[in-house]
Design a protein around this motif. Sequence first.
Motif, PDB file in Angstrom:
ATOM      1  N   CYS A  51       0.888   3.552  -6.235  1.00  0.00           N
ATOM      2  CA  CYS A  51       0.458   3.354  -4.849  1.00  0.00           C
ATOM      3  C   CYS A  51       1.223   2.229  -4.157  1.00  0.00           C
ATOM      4  CB  CYS A  51      -1.035   3.041  -4.841  1.00  0.00           C
ATOM      5  SG  CYS A  51      -1.424   1.528  -5.738  1.00  0.00           S
ATOM      6  N   GLN A  52       0.847   1.987  -2.906  1.00  0.00           N
ATOM      7  CA  GLN A  52       1.507   0.944  -2.114  1.00  0.00           C
ATOM      8  C   GLN A  52       1.383  -0.435  -2.747  1.00  0.00           C
ATOM      9  OE1 GLN A  52       0.084   3.493  -0.642  1.00  0.00           O
ATOM     10  NE2 GLN A  52       1.182   4.039   1.208  1.00  0.00           N
ATOM     11  N   LYS A  93       4.123  -0.683  -5.037  1.00  0.00           N
ATOM     12  CA  LYS A  93       5.416  -0.823  -4.337  1.00  0.00           C
ATOM     13  C   LYS A  93       5.562  -2.251  -3.832  1.00  0.00           C
ATOM     14  CE  LYS A  93       5.755   4.023  -3.324  1.00  0.00           C
ATOM     15  NZ  LYS A  93       5.063   5.048  -2.559  1.00  0.00           N
ATOM     16  N   HIS A  94       4.463  -2.803  -3.343  1.00  0.00           N
ATOM     17  CA  HIS A  94       4.507  -4.177  -2.851  1.00  0.00           C
ATOM     18  C   HIS A  94       4.713  -5.158  -4.019  1.00  0.00           C
ATOM     19  CE1 HIS A  94       4.030  -7.419  -0.136  1.00  0.00           C
ATOM     20  NE2 HIS A  94       2.820  -7.767  -0.505  1.00  0.00           N
ATOM     21  N   ARG A 120      11.268  -8.143   0.771  1.00  0.00           N
ATOM     22  CA  ARG A 120      10.722  -6.987   1.487  1.00  0.00           C
ATOM     23  C   ARG A 120      11.814  -5.946   1.712  1.00  0.00           C
ATOM     24  NH1 ARG A 120       5.469  -8.584   3.225  1.00  0.00           N
ATOM     25  NH2 ARG A 120       5.280 -10.814   2.914  1.00  0.00           N
ATOM     26  N   THR A 179       6.156  -3.803   7.138  1.00  0.00           N
ATOM     27  CA  THR A 179       5.939  -4.354   5.793  1.00  0.00           C
ATOM     28  C   THR A 179       4.466  -4.360   5.404  1.00  0.00           C
ATOM     29  OG1 THR A 179       6.587  -6.129   4.313  1.00  0.00           O
ATOM     30  CG2 THR A 179       5.747  -6.799   6.459  1.00  0.00           C
ATOM     31  N   TRP A 180       4.235  -4.621   4.115  1.00  0.00           N
ATOM     32  CA  TRP A 180       2.878  -4.673   3.588  1.00  0.00           C
ATOM     33  C   TRP A 180       2.399  -6.113   3.485  1.00  0.00           C
ATOM     34  CZ3 TRP A 180       6.110  -1.587  -0.008  1.00  0.00           C
ATOM     35  CH2 TRP A 180       5.966  -0.217   0.192  1.00  0.00           C
ATOM     36  N   SER A 205      -0.802  -7.968   1.474  1.00  0.00           N
ATOM     37  CA  SER A 205      -1.959  -7.753   0.611  1.00  0.00           C
ATOM     38  C   SER A 205      -3.123  -8.621   1.093  1.00  0.00           C
ATOM     39  CB  SER A 205      -1.527  -8.125  -0.812  1.00  0.00           C
ATOM     40  OG  SER A 205      -2.646  -8.332  -1.591  1.00  0.00           O
ATOM     41  N   THR A 231       1.099  -3.397   7.363  1.00  0.00           N
ATOM     42  CA  THR A 231       0.035  -2.582   6.780  1.00  0.00           C
ATOM     43  C   THR A 231      -0.739  -3.456   5.807  1.00  0.00           C
ATOM     44  OG1 THR A 231       1.348  -0.576   7.008  1.00  0.00           O
ATOM     45  CG2 THR A 231      -0.477  -0.491   5.448  1.00  0.00           C
ATOM     46  N   LEU A 283      -3.108  -4.234   2.860  1.00  0.00           N
ATOM     47  CA  LEU A 283      -3.359  -3.499   1.619  1.00  0.00           C
ATOM     48  C   LEU A 283      -4.555  -4.026   0.846  1.00  0.00           C
ATOM     49  CD1 LEU A 283       0.147  -3.214  -0.104  1.00  0.00           C
ATOM     50  CD2 LEU A 283      -1.053  -1.473   1.221  1.00  0.00           C
ATOM     51  N   ASN A 342       0.358   7.595  12.518  1.00  0.00           N
ATOM     52  CA  ASN A 342       1.008   7.711  11.198  1.00  0.00           C
ATOM     53  C   ASN A 342       1.591   9.082  10.913  1.00  0.00           C
ATOM     54  OD1 ASN A 342       1.835   6.150   9.024  1.00  0.00           O
ATOM     55  ND2 ASN A 342       0.234   6.976   7.686  1.00  0.00           N
TER      56      ASN A 342
END
Length: 436
Positions: free
Chosen positions: A12-13, A16-17, A141, A147-148, A150, A195, A197, A403
Amino acid sequence: MNKKFFIVTYGCQMNKHDSEKIAGLLLSCGYKWAKDINDADIVVFNTCCVRKSAEDRLFGVVGSLKSLKEKKKELIIAVGGCVAQKEGVNLQKILPHVDVVFGTHNIASLPNLIEKAKNKKVVCEILRAPRDELKIFPIERKNLVRTWVSISTGCNNFCSYCIVPYVRGREMSRPFEDIVFEVEKLADEGFLEITLLGQNVNSYGRDIYNKLRFAELLKRLNKIEGIKRIRFISSHPRDFNNDVILALAEREKVCEHVHLPIQAGSDNVLKAMGRGYTKESYLNLVEEIYEIVPSCSITTDIMVGFPGEKEEDFLDTLDVVKQAKFDNAFTFIYSPREGTKAAEMKNQITDEVKMDRFNRLLEVQNRNSLKCNLSFVGDEVEVLVEGLSKKNGDVLTGRTRTNKVINFLGRPSLINKLVRVKIKEARSWSLKGELV
Ligand code: SAH
Ligand code: SF4
Ligand code: F3S
Protein backbone atom coordinates in the motif's frame (compact mmCIF):
# COMPACT_ATOMS: atom_id res chain seq x y z
CA MET A 1 33.36 4.08 -4.68
CA ASN A 2 29.86 4.65 -3.39
CA LYS A 3 27.79 1.50 -3.10
CA LYS A 4 24.51 1.53 -5.02
CA PHE A 5 21.06 0.47 -3.82
CA PHE A 6 17.81 -0.53 -5.48
CA ILE A 7 14.42 -0.75 -3.71
CA VAL A 8 11.56 -3.01 -4.75
CA THR A 9 8.26 -2.02 -3.11
CA TYR A 10 5.07 -4.04 -2.73
CA GLY A 11 1.84 -3.13 -0.98
CA CYS A 12 0.00 0.00 0.00
CA GLN A 13 0.84 3.70 0.02
CA MET A 14 2.31 3.42 3.54
CA ASN A 15 4.87 1.01 2.16
CA LYS A 16 5.58 3.24 -0.82
CA HIS A 17 6.08 6.14 1.55
CA ASP A 18 8.31 3.99 3.80
CA SER A 19 10.42 3.23 0.74
CA GLU A 20 10.93 6.98 0.31
CA LYS A 21 12.19 7.03 3.91
CA ILE A 22 14.50 4.08 3.25
CA ALA A 23 15.87 5.84 0.15
CA GLY A 24 16.30 9.11 2.07
CA LEU A 25 18.19 7.33 4.81
CA LEU A 26 20.49 5.39 2.48
CA LEU A 27 21.25 8.50 0.40
CA SER A 28 22.07 10.42 3.59
CA CYS A 29 24.54 7.64 4.47
CA GLY A 30 26.39 8.09 1.16
CA TYR A 31 24.82 5.30 -0.89
CA LYS A 32 23.73 6.06 -4.47
CA TRP A 33 20.75 4.93 -6.55
CA ALA A 34 21.37 1.93 -8.81
CA LYS A 35 19.90 1.86 -12.34
CA ASP A 36 18.28 -1.54 -11.76
CA ILE A 37 18.63 -4.69 -9.65
CA ASN A 38 21.62 -5.96 -11.67
CA ASP A 39 23.49 -2.69 -11.13
CA ALA A 40 22.89 -2.72 -7.34
CA ASP A 41 25.18 -3.65 -4.46
CA ILE A 42 22.24 -3.62 -2.07
CA VAL A 43 18.71 -4.69 -2.98
CA VAL A 44 16.00 -3.78 -0.49
CA PHE A 45 12.58 -5.42 -0.65
CA ASN A 46 9.80 -3.56 1.13
CA THR A 47 7.12 -6.18 1.44
CA CYS A 48 3.37 -6.72 1.88
CA CYS A 49 1.48 -9.69 3.33
CA VAL A 50 -2.11 -8.46 3.24
CA ARG A 51 -3.02 -11.32 0.88
CA LYS A 52 -1.18 -14.56 0.14
CA SER A 53 -0.66 -13.51 -3.49
CA ALA A 54 1.48 -10.52 -2.40
CA GLU A 55 3.66 -12.78 -0.29
CA ASP A 56 4.02 -15.43 -3.01
CA ARG A 57 5.21 -12.77 -5.45
CA LEU A 58 7.92 -11.70 -3.01
CA PHE A 59 9.16 -15.23 -2.40
CA GLY A 60 9.29 -15.78 -6.17
CA VAL A 61 11.32 -12.64 -6.88
CA VAL A 62 13.71 -12.95 -3.92
CA GLY A 63 14.14 -16.65 -4.71
CA SER A 64 15.16 -15.79 -8.27
CA LEU A 65 17.97 -13.54 -6.97
CA LYS A 66 19.84 -16.57 -5.72
CA SER A 67 21.73 -16.96 -8.99
CA LEU A 68 22.63 -13.23 -9.06
CA LYS A 69 23.99 -13.57 -5.54
CA GLU A 70 26.08 -16.57 -6.56
CA LYS A 71 27.67 -14.50 -9.35
CA LYS A 72 28.03 -11.36 -7.24
CA LYS A 73 29.18 -12.49 -3.81
CA GLU A 74 29.20 -8.96 -2.30
CA LEU A 75 25.52 -8.36 -3.10
CA ILE A 76 23.44 -7.62 0.01
CA ILE A 77 19.78 -8.57 0.00
CA ALA A 78 17.64 -6.88 2.66
CA VAL A 79 13.98 -7.64 3.27
CA GLY A 80 11.85 -5.19 5.26
CA GLY A 81 8.19 -4.30 5.61
CA CYS A 82 5.23 -6.41 6.62
CA VAL A 83 6.44 -9.90 5.60
CA ALA A 84 9.71 -9.25 7.45
CA GLN A 85 7.81 -8.14 10.54
CA LYS A 86 5.61 -11.24 10.36
CA GLU A 87 8.29 -13.83 9.58
CA GLY A 88 11.40 -12.46 11.34
CA VAL A 89 14.29 -14.93 11.37
CA ASN A 90 12.08 -17.52 9.69
CA LEU A 91 12.51 -15.63 6.47
CA GLN A 92 16.21 -16.45 6.39
CA LYS A 93 15.37 -20.11 6.88
CA ILE A 94 13.14 -20.04 3.81
CA LEU A 95 15.47 -17.76 1.83
CA PRO A 96 19.02 -18.40 3.14
CA HIS A 97 20.58 -15.92 0.68
CA VAL A 98 18.82 -13.00 2.42
CA ASP A 99 21.40 -11.06 4.50
CA VAL A 100 19.26 -8.55 6.37
CA VAL A 101 15.72 -8.75 7.74
CA PHE A 102 14.30 -5.58 9.28
CA GLY A 103 10.83 -4.97 10.68
CA THR A 104 8.34 -2.19 10.01
CA HIS A 105 9.64 -0.27 13.07
CA ASN A 106 13.32 -0.79 12.26
CA ILE A 107 13.85 1.35 9.18
CA ALA A 108 16.25 3.54 11.15
CA SER A 109 18.51 0.53 11.81
CA LEU A 110 18.89 -0.43 8.16
CA PRO A 111 22.25 1.33 7.49
CA ASN A 112 23.66 -0.31 10.60
CA LEU A 113 22.37 -3.74 9.64
CA ILE A 114 23.84 -3.34 6.15
CA GLU A 115 27.25 -2.54 7.70
CA LYS A 116 27.05 -5.73 9.76
CA ALA A 117 26.04 -7.72 6.70
CA LYS A 118 29.09 -6.39 4.82
CA ASN A 119 31.16 -8.24 7.42
CA LYS A 120 29.39 -11.40 6.35
CA LYS A 121 27.04 -11.43 9.30
CA VAL A 122 23.47 -12.43 8.68
CA VAL A 123 21.26 -10.07 10.67
CA CYS A 124 17.64 -9.75 11.66
CA GLU A 125 16.06 -6.99 13.73
CA ILE A 126 12.37 -6.92 14.52
CA LEU A 127 11.01 -4.47 17.07
CA ARG A 128 7.51 -4.71 18.45
CA ALA A 129 7.03 -1.03 19.27
CA PRO A 130 7.83 1.99 17.10
CA ARG A 131 10.97 3.98 17.70
CA ASP A 132 11.04 7.71 18.22
CA GLU A 133 13.52 8.43 15.48
CA LEU A 134 10.79 7.49 12.99
CA LYS A 135 9.85 11.14 13.23
CA ILE A 136 13.07 12.56 11.89
CA PHE A 137 13.67 10.68 8.70
CA PRO A 138 15.14 12.32 5.64
CA ILE A 139 12.54 11.51 2.98
CA GLU A 140 13.47 11.12 -0.69
CA ARG A 141 10.12 12.04 -2.22
CA LYS A 142 9.51 10.45 -5.58
CA ASN A 143 7.42 13.28 -6.95
CA LEU A 144 8.11 17.01 -6.57
CA VAL A 145 4.53 18.21 -6.63
CA ARG A 146 2.34 15.50 -5.11
CA THR A 147 3.37 13.69 -1.98
CA TRP A 148 2.33 11.62 1.01
CA VAL A 149 2.27 12.75 4.61
CA SER A 150 1.86 10.13 7.28
CA ILE A 151 -0.55 11.18 10.05
CA SER A 152 -0.70 7.90 11.92
CA THR A 153 0.78 4.43 11.82
CA GLY A 154 -0.63 1.06 12.84
CA CYS A 155 -4.21 0.07 13.51
CA ASN A 156 -6.28 -0.90 16.54
CA ASN A 157 -9.28 -2.32 14.72
CA PHE A 158 -8.28 -5.95 14.34
CA CYS A 159 -10.85 -6.69 11.65
CA SER A 160 -10.98 -10.47 11.86
CA TYR A 161 -9.48 -11.09 8.39
CA CYS A 162 -6.67 -8.54 8.54
CA ILE A 163 -2.97 -8.95 9.26
CA VAL A 164 -2.16 -5.22 9.29
CA PRO A 165 -2.47 -4.62 13.09
CA TYR A 166 -0.09 -7.55 13.69
CA VAL A 167 2.58 -6.26 11.34
CA ARG A 168 2.18 -2.51 11.77
CA GLY A 169 1.46 -2.44 15.49
CA ARG A 170 -0.99 -0.35 17.48
CA GLU A 171 -2.32 2.93 16.15
CA MET A 172 -0.05 5.89 16.84
CA SER A 173 -1.05 9.36 15.76
CA ARG A 174 1.68 11.84 14.96
CA PRO A 175 1.51 15.08 16.94
CA PHE A 176 -0.76 17.66 15.25
CA GLU A 177 1.96 20.33 15.14
CA ASP A 178 4.51 17.97 13.57
CA ILE A 179 2.12 17.31 10.68
CA VAL A 180 1.38 21.02 10.22
CA PHE A 181 5.11 21.75 10.25
CA GLU A 182 5.83 19.07 7.64
CA VAL A 183 3.07 20.31 5.31
CA GLU A 184 4.24 23.93 5.70
CA LYS A 185 7.72 22.84 4.72
CA LEU A 186 6.37 20.92 1.73
CA ALA A 187 4.41 23.99 0.64
CA ASP A 188 7.61 26.07 0.83
CA GLU A 189 9.33 23.48 -1.35
CA GLY A 190 6.64 23.87 -4.02
CA PHE A 191 4.42 20.85 -3.40
CA LEU A 192 0.82 21.40 -4.57
CA GLU A 193 -0.90 18.21 -3.42
CA ILE A 194 -0.63 16.17 -0.26
CA THR A 195 -2.24 12.85 0.61
CA LEU A 196 -2.61 12.19 4.32
CA LEU A 197 -1.89 8.57 5.14
CA GLY A 198 -3.19 6.35 7.89
CA GLN A 199 -4.84 2.91 8.11
CA ASN A 200 -7.82 4.73 9.60
CA VAL A 201 -7.39 8.49 9.16
CA ASN A 202 -10.72 9.22 10.83
CA SER A 203 -9.53 8.00 14.20
CA TYR A 204 -6.59 10.43 14.07
CA GLY A 205 -5.93 11.89 17.52
CA ARG A 206 -7.82 9.35 19.62
CA ASP A 207 -4.69 7.79 21.12
CA ILE A 208 -2.82 11.00 21.98
CA TYR A 209 -5.56 13.60 22.46
CA ASN A 210 -8.42 11.39 23.67
CA LYS A 211 -10.60 12.82 20.93
CA LEU A 212 -10.88 12.69 17.15
CA ARG A 213 -9.02 15.59 15.56
CA PHE A 214 -9.04 14.62 11.89
CA ALA A 215 -11.56 17.27 10.77
CA GLU A 216 -9.62 19.88 12.71
CA LEU A 217 -6.41 18.77 11.01
CA LEU A 218 -8.03 19.16 7.57
CA LYS A 219 -9.18 22.67 8.49
CA ARG A 220 -5.72 23.64 9.73
CA LEU A 221 -3.91 22.24 6.68
CA ASN A 222 -6.41 23.98 4.41
CA LYS A 223 -4.95 27.30 5.58
CA ILE A 224 -1.43 26.53 4.38
CA GLU A 225 -0.57 28.78 1.46
CA GLY A 226 0.77 27.05 -1.65
CA ILE A 227 -0.95 23.72 -1.05
CA LYS A 228 -3.78 23.36 -3.59
CA ARG A 229 -5.11 19.88 -2.93
CA ILE A 230 -5.52 17.78 0.20
CA ARG A 231 -6.44 14.09 -0.03
CA PHE A 232 -6.61 11.35 2.59
CA ILE A 233 -6.72 7.53 2.78
CA SER A 234 -8.20 5.33 4.17
CA SER A 235 -11.42 6.27 5.90
CA HIS A 236 -13.14 3.86 8.23
CA PRO A 237 -16.94 4.11 7.94
CA ARG A 238 -17.37 3.68 11.69
CA ASP A 239 -15.30 6.75 12.62
CA PHE A 240 -16.30 8.98 9.69
CA ASN A 241 -18.08 11.83 11.43
CA ASN A 242 -20.08 14.78 10.28
CA ASP A 243 -17.23 17.23 10.88
CA VAL A 244 -15.20 15.50 8.18
CA ILE A 245 -18.10 15.75 5.71
CA LEU A 246 -18.32 19.47 6.52
CA ALA A 247 -14.58 19.86 5.99
CA LEU A 248 -15.04 18.25 2.56
CA ALA A 249 -17.83 20.68 1.79
CA GLU A 250 -16.34 23.86 3.18
CA ARG A 251 -12.57 23.69 2.78
CA GLU A 252 -11.70 24.42 -0.82
CA LYS A 253 -8.44 22.44 -0.86
CA VAL A 254 -9.92 19.24 0.56
CA CYS A 255 -10.64 17.20 -2.58
CA GLU A 256 -14.08 15.70 -3.16
CA HIS A 257 -13.05 12.08 -2.89
CA VAL A 258 -13.53 9.60 -0.08
CA HIS A 259 -12.09 6.10 -0.11
CA LEU A 260 -14.52 4.33 2.18
CA PRO A 261 -13.89 0.57 2.31
CA ILE A 262 -17.12 -1.34 2.90
CA GLN A 263 -15.63 -4.88 2.62
CA ALA A 264 -19.05 -6.58 2.51
CA GLY A 265 -22.74 -5.71 2.29
CA SER A 266 -24.27 -8.29 4.59
CA ASP A 267 -24.76 -7.49 8.27
CA ASN A 268 -23.86 -11.06 9.22
CA VAL A 269 -20.55 -10.88 7.38
CA LEU A 270 -19.80 -7.35 8.61
CA LYS A 271 -20.36 -8.55 12.16
CA ALA A 272 -18.09 -11.56 11.72
CA MET A 273 -15.48 -9.21 10.23
CA GLY A 274 -15.78 -6.93 13.27
CA ARG A 275 -16.25 -3.81 11.16
CA GLY A 276 -18.55 -1.98 13.58
CA TYR A 277 -21.22 -0.80 11.08
CA THR A 278 -24.18 -2.26 9.22
CA LYS A 279 -25.30 -2.14 5.61
CA GLU A 280 -27.89 0.45 6.57
CA SER A 281 -25.57 2.71 8.56
CA TYR A 282 -23.01 2.56 5.73
CA LEU A 283 -25.62 3.50 3.12
CA ASN A 284 -26.86 6.33 5.37
CA LEU A 285 -23.32 7.67 5.61
CA VAL A 286 -22.91 7.52 1.83
CA GLU A 287 -26.21 9.32 1.37
CA GLU A 288 -25.19 12.01 3.82
CA ILE A 289 -21.89 12.55 1.99
CA TYR A 290 -23.68 12.87 -1.38
CA GLU A 291 -26.24 15.20 0.17
CA ILE A 292 -23.69 17.61 1.62
CA VAL A 293 -21.04 17.22 -1.10
CA PRO A 294 -22.98 16.28 -4.26
CA SER A 295 -19.88 16.16 -6.46
CA CYS A 296 -18.07 13.77 -4.11
CA SER A 297 -16.56 10.63 -5.57
CA ILE A 298 -16.77 7.61 -3.30
CA THR A 299 -14.55 4.60 -3.89
CA THR A 300 -14.31 1.45 -1.84
CA ASP A 301 -12.63 -1.88 -1.09
CA ILE A 302 -14.76 -5.02 -1.25
CA MET A 303 -13.90 -8.57 -0.41
CA VAL A 304 -15.72 -11.73 -1.50
CA GLY A 305 -15.57 -15.19 0.02
CA PHE A 306 -15.19 -14.30 3.71
CA PRO A 307 -15.76 -17.47 5.83
CA GLY A 308 -19.46 -18.30 6.05
CA GLU A 309 -20.49 -15.87 3.27
CA LYS A 310 -23.70 -17.31 1.80
CA GLU A 311 -25.15 -16.50 -1.61
CA GLU A 312 -27.70 -14.18 0.06
CA ASP A 313 -24.87 -12.36 1.88
CA PHE A 314 -23.10 -11.86 -1.42
CA LEU A 315 -26.32 -10.52 -2.96
CA ASP A 316 -26.31 -7.90 -0.17
CA THR A 317 -22.84 -6.87 -1.30
CA LEU A 318 -24.07 -6.51 -4.90
CA ASP A 319 -27.02 -4.52 -3.61
CA VAL A 320 -24.80 -2.03 -1.76
CA VAL A 321 -22.61 -1.69 -4.84
CA LYS A 322 -25.67 -0.74 -6.86
CA GLN A 323 -27.10 1.61 -4.24
CA ALA A 324 -23.91 3.37 -3.14
CA LYS A 325 -22.94 4.28 -6.72
CA PHE A 326 -19.23 3.85 -6.11
CA ASP A 327 -17.08 5.60 -8.67
CA ASN A 328 -14.68 2.70 -8.38
CA ALA A 329 -14.03 -0.33 -6.21
CA PHE A 330 -10.93 -2.34 -5.46
CA THR A 331 -12.18 -5.89 -5.30
CA PHE A 332 -10.42 -8.73 -3.52
CA ILE A 333 -10.82 -12.43 -2.91
CA TYR A 334 -10.62 -13.21 0.81
CA SER A 335 -7.24 -14.71 1.60
CA PRO A 336 -6.80 -16.46 4.97
CA ARG A 337 -3.91 -14.93 6.93
CA GLU A 338 -2.35 -17.07 9.61
CA GLY A 339 -2.77 -15.60 13.08
CA THR A 340 -6.02 -13.76 12.31
CA LYS A 341 -9.37 -14.81 13.74
CA ALA A 342 -11.01 -15.43 10.37
CA ALA A 343 -8.28 -17.85 9.28
CA GLU A 344 -9.36 -20.13 12.15
CA MET A 345 -13.04 -20.09 11.16
CA LYS A 346 -14.31 -23.48 10.08
CA ASN A 347 -16.66 -22.32 7.34
CA GLN A 348 -14.11 -21.31 4.68
CA ILE A 349 -15.46 -20.85 1.17
CA THR A 350 -14.21 -22.88 -1.80
CA ASP A 351 -12.01 -21.22 -4.43
CA GLU A 352 -14.61 -21.95 -7.09
CA VAL A 353 -17.36 -20.05 -5.26
CA LYS A 354 -14.99 -17.20 -4.42
CA MET A 355 -13.99 -16.86 -8.08
CA ASP A 356 -17.57 -16.92 -9.30
CA ARG A 357 -18.58 -14.17 -6.85
CA PHE A 358 -15.50 -12.15 -7.66
CA ASN A 359 -16.31 -12.19 -11.40
CA ARG A 360 -19.95 -11.27 -10.80
CA LEU A 361 -18.94 -8.40 -8.52
CA LEU A 362 -16.42 -7.12 -11.02
CA GLU A 363 -18.99 -7.13 -13.80
CA VAL A 364 -21.48 -5.07 -11.78
CA GLN A 365 -18.85 -2.59 -10.59
CA ASN A 366 -17.29 -2.16 -14.05
CA ARG A 367 -20.73 -1.37 -15.46
CA ASN A 368 -21.30 1.13 -12.62
CA SER A 369 -17.90 2.78 -13.07
CA LEU A 370 -18.52 3.21 -16.79
CA LYS A 371 -21.98 4.65 -16.18
CA CYS A 372 -20.55 7.01 -13.59
CA ASN A 373 -17.72 8.16 -15.87
CA LEU A 374 -20.06 8.59 -18.86
CA SER A 375 -22.10 11.03 -16.77
CA PHE A 376 -19.08 13.39 -16.70
CA VAL A 377 -18.68 13.67 -20.48
CA GLY A 378 -18.97 17.35 -21.39
CA ASP A 379 -17.87 18.60 -17.94
CA GLU A 380 -14.85 20.84 -17.49
CA VAL A 381 -12.54 19.81 -14.65
CA GLU A 382 -9.35 20.87 -12.91
CA VAL A 383 -6.48 18.42 -13.52
CA LEU A 384 -3.10 18.17 -11.88
CA VAL A 385 -0.87 16.85 -14.68
CA GLU A 386 1.23 13.89 -13.51
CA GLY A 387 3.24 12.94 -16.58
CA LEU A 388 3.21 11.39 -20.03
CA SER A 389 0.90 8.50 -20.77
CA LYS A 390 2.76 5.17 -20.82
CA LYS A 391 1.13 4.25 -24.11
CA ASN A 392 1.60 7.49 -26.06
CA GLY A 393 4.30 10.11 -25.52
CA ASP A 394 2.11 12.93 -26.91
CA VAL A 395 -0.57 12.28 -24.34
CA LEU A 396 -0.53 13.72 -20.83
CA THR A 397 -2.06 11.99 -17.86
CA GLY A 398 -3.33 13.54 -14.65
CA ARG A 399 -6.01 13.40 -12.01
CA THR A 400 -9.18 15.32 -11.33
CA ARG A 401 -9.98 16.53 -7.82
CA THR A 402 -12.19 13.45 -7.55
CA ASN A 403 -9.08 11.29 -8.18
CA LYS A 404 -10.07 10.14 -11.65
CA VAL A 405 -7.34 9.46 -14.18
CA ILE A 406 -7.73 11.59 -17.30
CA ASN A 407 -5.64 11.54 -20.49
CA PHE A 408 -5.40 14.39 -23.01
CA LEU A 409 -3.09 15.80 -25.69
CA GLY A 410 -0.67 18.41 -24.38
CA ARG A 411 2.89 19.67 -24.06
CA PRO A 412 5.25 18.05 -21.49
CA SER A 413 5.85 21.55 -20.06
CA LEU A 414 2.40 21.22 -18.44
CA ILE A 415 3.57 18.34 -16.24
CA ASN A 416 3.15 19.19 -12.54
CA LYS A 417 0.79 22.08 -13.38
CA LEU A 418 -2.91 22.54 -12.74
CA VAL A 419 -4.87 22.84 -16.00
CA ARG A 420 -8.54 22.85 -17.12
CA VAL A 421 -9.67 19.92 -19.24
CA LYS A 422 -12.98 19.18 -20.95
CA ILE A 423 -14.06 15.54 -20.67
CA LYS A 424 -14.74 14.01 -24.09
CA GLU A 425 -14.85 10.22 -23.61
CA ALA A 426 -15.24 7.77 -20.75
CA ARG A 427 -14.04 4.27 -19.92
CA SER A 428 -14.51 2.25 -16.70
CA TRP A 429 -11.10 3.19 -15.27
CA SER A 430 -10.20 6.42 -17.07
CA LEU A 431 -11.41 9.47 -18.95
CA LYS A 432 -10.24 11.16 -22.15
CA GLY A 433 -10.32 14.91 -22.48
CA GLU A 434 -9.19 18.04 -24.28
CA LEU A 435 -7.22 20.95 -22.86
CA VAL A 436 -9.34 24.04 -22.44
N1 SAH B 1 -6.79 0.21 6.57
C1 SAH B 1 -7.48 0.06 5.36
C2 SAH B 1 -7.18 -1.16 4.55
C3 SAH B 1 -5.87 -1.79 4.53
S1 SAH B 1 -5.74 -3.26 3.66
C4 SAH B 1 -8.92 0.02 5.71
O1 SAH B 1 -9.33 -0.52 6.70
O2 SAH B 1 -9.64 0.48 4.87
C5 SAH B 1 -6.44 -2.87 2.08
C6 SAH B 1 -7.58 -3.76 1.69
O3 SAH B 1 -7.14 -5.09 1.56
C7 SAH B 1 -8.70 -3.85 2.70
O4 SAH B 1 -9.59 -2.79 2.61
C8 SAH B 1 -9.35 -5.16 2.35
O5 SAH B 1 -10.37 -4.99 1.40
C9 SAH B 1 -8.22 -5.96 1.73
N2 SAH B 1 -7.82 -7.05 2.62
C10 SAH B 1 -7.33 -6.98 3.88
N3 SAH B 1 -7.12 -8.21 4.39
C11 SAH B 1 -7.47 -9.08 3.41
C12 SAH B 1 -7.50 -10.50 3.32
N4 SAH B 1 -7.13 -11.28 4.34
N5 SAH B 1 -7.93 -11.06 2.16
C13 SAH B 1 -8.33 -10.29 1.12
N6 SAH B 1 -8.33 -8.96 1.15
C14 SAH B 1 -7.91 -8.34 2.29
FE1 SF4 C 1 -7.03 -3.97 8.59
FE2 SF4 C 1 -9.37 -3.30 9.55
FE3 SF4 C 1 -7.20 -2.01 10.38
FE4 SF4 C 1 -8.08 -1.66 7.90
S1 SF4 C 1 -9.17 -1.10 9.76
S2 SF4 C 1 -5.97 -2.02 8.52
S3 SF4 C 1 -8.91 -3.65 7.35
S4 SF4 C 1 -7.68 -4.15 10.75
FE1 F3S D 1 0.45 -4.69 2.81
FE2 F3S D 1 1.56 -3.93 5.04
FE3 F3S D 1 0.28 -2.18 3.55
S1 F3S D 1 0.48 -5.81 4.73
S2 F3S D 1 -1.31 -3.40 2.57
S3 F3S D 1 2.11 -3.24 3.00
S4 F3S D 1 0.34 -2.23 5.76
